[in-house]
Enzyme design. Structure first.
Site, PDB file in Angstrom:
ATOM      1  N   ASP A   1      60.769  49.287  86.574  1.00 28.63           N
ATOM      2  CA  ASP A   1      61.139  48.598  85.254  1.00 28.63           C
ATOM      3  C   ASP A   1      60.555  49.337  84.119  1.00 28.63           C
ATOM      4  O   ASP A   1      60.955  50.609  84.149  1.00 28.63           O
ATOM      5  CB  ASP A   1      60.231  47.289  85.361  1.00 28.63           C
ATOM      6  CG  ASP A   1      61.072  46.048  84.780  1.00 28.63           C
ATOM      7  OD1 ASP A   1      61.464  46.108  83.589  1.00 28.63           O
ATOM      8  OD2 ASP A   1      61.636  45.209  85.534  1.00 28.63           O
TER       9      ASP A   1
ATOM     10  N   HIS B   1      59.662  44.017  79.078  1.00 27.68           N
ATOM     11  CA  HIS B   1      60.187  43.627  80.271  1.00 27.68           C
ATOM     12  C   HIS B   1      59.492  43.865  81.563  1.00 27.68           C
ATOM     13  O   HIS B   1      59.187  43.033  82.539  1.00 27.68           O
ATOM     14  CB  HIS B   1      61.671  44.113  80.586  1.00 27.68           C
ATOM     15  CG  HIS B   1      62.494  43.540  81.496  1.00 27.68           C
ATOM     16  ND1 HIS B   1      62.535  43.962  82.783  1.00 27.68           N
ATOM     17  CD2 HIS B   1      63.364  42.334  81.572  1.00 27.68           C
ATOM     18  CE1 HIS B   1      63.254  43.030  83.456  1.00 27.68           C
ATOM     19  NE2 HIS B   1      63.893  42.184  82.588  1.00 27.68           N
TER      20      HIS B   1
ATOM     21  N   SER C   1      66.109  38.783  86.615  1.00 26.90           N
ATOM     22  CA  SER C   1      64.876  39.329  86.185  1.00 26.90           C
ATOM     23  C   SER C   1      63.561  38.751  86.577  1.00 26.90           C
ATOM     24  O   SER C   1      62.732  39.519  87.204  1.00 26.90           O
ATOM     25  CB  SER C   1      64.954  40.295  85.043  1.00 26.90           C
ATOM     26  OG  SER C   1      65.724  41.058  84.964  1.00 26.90           O
TER      27      SER C   1
END
Length: 309
Positions: free
Chosen positions: A30, A65, A247
């Site tokens: 990520d 994220h 996600s």
């Protein structure tokens, strides 16, 4: 406050039996990882860090994220009211930075990170790989030959359980992103209110990627999981924020599987996939949207272990 995943997934009986993900290492590809306090409760659970974007050595996340995804999997924190943030609060994290500050990434960085995992799988005891990243399918006539698909399938063939996002390009058909089109890995879609109620989305809205896989009869996603307004760690000191999308659904499944593997470490990735298929709850949506159905966390442990529940 976001949805209480512990309550939604029915995890309290597992925590009461001290099933917390301990002993399971999860590699997360990520944007990196901010050293949030939650990853140091009950002790430090970041076993290493690799940066395939800038080559830095100290753990960081210039987007947020990856920290959010990792928090869903393994935050050890609680809100003032006692609500847990992470699903597997004692699992070990291995963050691999493959996306930049804008959340974009190069295919070459992804491939390099996967090659690194294959090389160091046994050194770190990696059992799970979470990929909340989606890229366009380059070879739509034969997705199995997509270079990213072939690479993640090497992880699967090496014995790791690979959990990937279906992407947010739906709700049209053929919108699952790569590597989610792989027939081997576990592809996760987003469970949302419209799906549960059988409602149609407003024109122009985009959300969970839908199958089937172009150029084949492979049905994707495999399962769907909660994905809307999920509260998790942010890349600021002590901060939390809500995010939505596949996600977020992906680490919900990954964290649940970390619990499963901590209780039943002998399970193979194929065993796990079969359990997901056999226990998922049909929500009445088309197969190309819900796959086998909604993640059934408690059902994964099997009737033979009803004592856990």
């Amino acid at each position: 406050m976001g949805p209480d995943l512990e309550a939604i997934l029915g995890l309290k009986p597992l925590y009461d039996k001290n099933i917390t993900g301990r002993g399971v290492t999860v590699a997360v590809l990520d944007t990196g990882l901010y050293p949030h306090k939650d990853f140091f409760v009950p002790g430090k659970r970041i076993c290493d860090f690799r940066d395939f974007v800038h080559g830095r050595e100290r753990v960081y996340d210039d987007n947020g994220h990856g920290t959010h995804v990792s928090g869903i999997i393994a935050s050890g924190g609680r809100l003032p009211g006692g609500q847990r943030i992470g699903i597997a609060p004692e699992a070990t994290l291995l963050p691999l930075k493959v996306l930049d500050a804008g959340g974009s990434g190069k295919l070459s960085n992804m491939l390099e990170a996967i090659e690194w995992i294959l090389r160091f799988q046994h050194q770190y005891g990696i059992r799970l790989v979470n990929i909340s990243v989606g890229m366009p399918v380059r070879n739509r006539s034969n997705p199995e030959k997509d270079v990213l698909v072939e690479k993640v399938e090497q992880l699967w063939d090496a014995g790791m359980t690979v959990v990937v996002a279906a992407g947010n390009e739906g709700p049209s058909q053929y919108t699952v992103t790569s590597p989610g089109v792989s027939k081997k890995v576990i592809t996760v879609g987003a469970l949302d209110r419209e799906m549960m109620l059988g409602k149609k989305r407003s024109p122009g809205t985009r959300y969970s990627g839908c199958g089937p896989v172009p150029g084949s009869c492979v049905c994707k996603p495999d399962v769907v999981a909660p994905a809307s307004g999920i509260l998790s760690c942010d890349n600021r000191s002590g901060a939390y924020r809500k995010r939505s999308g596949t996600s977020m659904a992906t680490p919900v499944v990954t964290g649940t599987l970390a619990l499963l593997l901590s209780a039943k470490p002998w399970l193979t990735n194929l065993d796990i996939k079969i359990r997901l298929m056999e226990t998922a709850i049909d929500c009445g949506a088309p197969r190309n949207k819900q796959g086998w159905g909604i993640l059934n966390a408690r059902g994964l442990f099997g009737a033979e272990e009803s004592s856990l529940l």
